[in-house]
Design an enzyme around this catalytic site. Structure first.
Site, PDB file in Angstrom:
ATOM      1  N   GLU A 517       0.800  -1.225   0.000  1.00  0.00           N
ATOM      2  CA  GLU A 517       0.000   0.000   0.000  1.00  0.00           C
ATOM      3  C   GLU A 517       0.831   1.272   0.000  1.00  0.00           C
ATOM      4  OE1 GLU A 517      -2.851  -3.162   1.069  1.00  0.00           O
ATOM      5  OE2 GLU A 517      -0.807  -2.683   1.731  1.00  0.00           O
ATOM      6  N   HIS A 586     -11.691  -4.856   8.086  1.00  0.00           N
ATOM      7  CA  HIS A 586     -12.182  -4.760   6.711  1.00  0.00           C
ATOM      8  C   HIS A 586     -13.529  -4.033   6.636  1.00  0.00           C
ATOM      9  CE1 HIS A 586      -9.144  -7.772   5.807  1.00  0.00           C
ATOM     10  NE2 HIS A 586      -9.465  -7.748   4.528  1.00  0.00           N
TER      11      HIS A 586
END
Length: 791
Positions: A517, A586
């Site tokens: 990321e 999540h």
């Protein structure tokens, strides 16, 4: 640390055996031999010495100002900035930058004054007379202030004027002056000068590595032949972004034929190993290797052509970088070069070693051993031995460059300070929507046309379809729009929001990355700074925390810290969620965190029309934009249906910073303004239908844009309804809802007849249990219950 393991100067040539041979200290020539071979000219050899002198004098100025409490030569100035000096390391930026072109790029570190000066010295040297005049014209405030008349002057005088201007800008930035390189916004650790290809120094250790890779990826894509030198220290090579960025630069798909052009990323990682990452000793303490260059074989079968180079020999540096640049320009990059040397000063001037008893993490004897290898004195001897300069000329140059630095510093002190009224200038690029596409990026080749190109505009499409159409149209319209991220190519994205784009545009335009990321975003920043319009994806907003340095310290701040030089047209797509049992890593709605950082725009569309229009606006914006999708709007059948709208086939823009009233109250006698965004809008609209049966009207405002925040639309509605609520999936504490209510109180409290309320999640992570998650997320029933409390 530790003092028990001294690191002493040792430059014996040889090889490191690690999966292959890594050469070390192979350069054995003298300046006399280089001159005889014609690999360097007399002028070039003198330039190396002059550049090192400029760097040394610049650094000694900082040292003297701090140690002498504001005294430097004949000037007096209380310098309060950072003191990360590169005394002893001058040969690396000098030798390295001397063999690249003015149009090539560098990124730098918190110990980067030498990199900045060397890029100015050689970048200006490479300019034509016309380019030097243009440079001076662009800095005419400084030129006039210095009393320079540049009309009808020869190239050498123009160069000296330009070099003084660059020195002025560098000192001015340290002193926080309006005419500093970054208008005083960046300071010592963030100097940038795009006019000479310097993309910026970085106070975050390793922070510029992703940016450098992105810059080089832009060069690879645009085929402009430019190289990026990424100056970093040994400490940076132990950070997460180092691994991610180097791995990204070495991805096989760049060279194995998956993409249309087999060409390696043109970046050289210039590792200045000065033995210590602040106080942690690289060899024998904080790593398990002897040389950083050993790691080249961890990333590439060719070992990244890694090499260990004598950092105190400017000719050795020059030779190594020259060979690396030749490789790079042929597509054989990236390259890893480790420069083995030392810093004569401490990490900063709070860390001194002037007496044996001052030793903490290194010994006085170790420092003295290295000081015998002063790069300036070693090279001065080379110049004398080669007959280029006499000892007298060497001494005169030392005096000349000391005086030059003193003179410019004195003028900087007299120059204007920034006006506090302009404090927030350069945070954002104003008038930021740019729909113009340069000619060379207009003729975009597609491998196939999508079926939706011929869809009926009278038939509604859903949220996901609108996003795919927006991406297609922008990539079709503008060749500068590229996409990369995890699983977005063949797989089409975890939520199907890029499905089909690979077949349309191929891997040159949309490609997968590793699970990295920080590098995904960092490379996006670098590519955007170079003129591309990258769209990068972070699968879940939970994962954005891994990339927060690159988002909050790089993308958000780079324009401001560079004094407005940087434009970062970067779009970061991510998702929020909840309701699928994915639990605490999540399912979060942490968009409020992103709105806290000046320099970022944040949008969150709730329906197909806004999804397309806001994504197009985001891609065309010259500022970094976080584009937040909702997982359920992409996947949940009910919400996919509810999000459907008639969407124009042609491109259009929904303005960033403008809210939308999704439902107007019919009767304001008993009404409430309810603000929400993203998928939560549909729970609010359902609640509105039920409350209407009881005579309560909800005026539903969809923020769409979380920053800039459209308080005007909210206040105008509250003036009509006199009551207010905000609904979000985020936890209530410290959320965006708190900011909205605070501003409402500040600007329109007199219109409220009841205290406003916020409806959000309890203060805990999202739970996995279906029972708990259902209770965790606000729904229409809870909204109804809370709204009734306003009456």
């Amino acid at each position: 640390m530790p003092k028990e393991i001294p690191v002493l100067p040792e430059f014996e040539p040889g090889y490191i055996e690690v999966g292959g041979k890594v050469p070390k200290f192979q350069y054995r020539k003298s300046l006399k031999e280089e001159l005889k071979e014609g690999s360097i000219t007399k002028e070039e050899s003198i330039d190396l010495f002059k550049c090192m002198l400029m760097i040394r004098n610049f650094e000694e100025m900082i040292y003297e100002l701090r140690v002498n409490k504001g005294k430097y030569g004949n000037i007096r100035y209380l310098y309060i900035g950072a003191t990360h000096l590169s005394i002893g390391q001058e040969a690396v930026p000098t030798g390295g930058i001397s063999v690249i072109k003015k149009d090539d790029y560098i990124t730098s570190t918190h110990r980067g004054h030498g990199d900045a000066i060397a890029k100015s010295y050689f970048g200006l040297k490479d300019m034509s007379e016309e380019e030097l005049i243009a440079f001076i014209e662009n800095n005419k405030e400084i030129a006039n202030f210095l009393g320079y008349d540049w009309k009808n002057k020869n190239k050498n005088i123009l160069y000296q004027y330009a070099l003084d201007i660059e020195l002025f800008k560098a000192i001015g930035e340290l002193f926080g002056k309006e005419w500093g390189a970054c208008r005083g916004r960046g300071g010592s650790m963030h100097i940038a000068d795009f006019s000479v290809g310097h993309l910026g120094a970085n106070a975050i250790v390793g922070g510029s590595m992703g940016i450098a890779v992105g810059s080089a990826m832009a060069s690879r894509y645009m085929e402009d032949g430019r190289v990026t030198l990424c100056f970093i220290g040994d400490g940076a090579m132990n950070t997460g972004i180092a691994h991610e960025a180097i791995n990204m630069a070495c991805m096989a798909q760049f060279t194995n034929g998956l993409m249309s052009k087999k060409f390696g990323v043109p970046v050289i990682f210039m590792v200045m190993n000065n033995q210590y990452g602040e106080s942690g000793q690289q060899r024998g303490e904080v790593t398990g290797i002897d040389f950083i260059a050993e790691r080249g074989f961890a990333y590439s079968k060719n070992g990244m052509h890694a090499e260990v180079v004598n950092a105190i020999n400017v000719l050795a540096v020059r030779d190594a970088v020259k060979r690396a640049v030749e490789r790079i320009r042929k597509g054989e990059g990236p390259v890893l070069l480790e420069f083995w040397g030392y810093r004569f000063m401490g990490h900063s001037l709070s860390d001194t070693l002037e007496k044996p008893e001052n030793g903490t993490y290194r010994t006085y004897n170790e420092l003295q051993a290295w000081k015998k290898y002063d790069p300036l004195e070693i090279y001065a001897k080379e110049l004398i031995d080669a007959g280029v300069l006499t000892p007298h000329e060497i001494e005169n140059l030392k005096k000349e460059y000391r005086q030059r630095n003193e003179n410019i510093a004195a003028k900087v002190i007299e120059s204007p300070n920034p006006d506090p009224k302009d404090m927030t200038k350069y945070v954002f690029k104003e008038d930021s929507i740019d729909s113009f596409v340069p000619e060379k990026f207009r003729n975009v080749t597609v491998l196939k046309e999508p079926k939706f190109k011929d869809r009926d505009p009278e038939v509604e499409i859903n949220y996901k379809e609108a996003i795919i159409e927006a991406l297609y149209q922008e990539m079709r319209r503008d060749g500068r729009v590229l996409m990369w991220g995890e699983d977005i190519a063949d797989y089409g994205g975890s939520f199907g929001e890029t499905k089909g784009l690979l077949e349309i545009f191929g891997r040159d335009r949309i490609f997968n990355t590793a699970i990295s990321e920080a590098a995904i975003v960092g490379a996006g920043v670098g590519a955007a700074m170079r003129g591309l319009r990258p769209v990068v994806e972070i699968m879940y907003i939970d994962f954005i925390l891994i990339a927060m340095d690159q988002i909050a310290n790089q993308a958000a701040k780079m324009r401001y810290m560079s004094g407005g030089q940087a434009e970062i047209p970067l779009t970061i797509i991510t998702t929020i969620g909840g309701g699928k049992g994915y639990a605490g890593q999540h399912s979060q709605s942490i968009e409020s965190i992103l709105t806290h950082f000046p320099g970022l725009k944040v949008v969150a569309p709730s329906d197909a029309y806004d999804a397309k229009g806001l994504l197009i606006a985001s891609i065309r914006d010259k500022n970094p934009v976080i584009y937040i999708e909702h997982q359920n709007l992409l996947q949940d059948p009910l919400l996919l249906s509810l999000s459907k709208r008639k969407v124009p086939k042609e491109d259009y823009i929904v303005p960033i910073g403008k809210a939308d009233i999704k439902r107007r109250a019919k009767n304001y006698d008993k009404s409430v303004t309810v603000v929400s965004w993203s998928a939560m809008i549909y729970a609010v609209l359902k609640a509105a239908e039920e409350l209407e049966k009881e005579g309560i009207e909800l005026e539903v405002v969809d923020l769409r844009s979380l920053y800039p925040l459209d308080m005007d639309t909210i206040i105008d509605s509250v003036k009509r309804t006199r009551r207010f609520a905000v609904v979000t999936q985020a936890v209530e504490f410290m959320s965006l809802s708190s900011e909205i209510i605070t501003q409402l109180y500040q600007k329109a409290s007199s219109f409220l007849i009841r205290p406003p309320i916020r409806i959000g999640a309890p203060f805990c992570p999202p739970p996995a249990s279906p029972v708990l998650e259902k209770a965790y997320l606000p729904n229409d029933k809870r909204i109804i219950e809370e709204i009734k409390k306003l009456f």
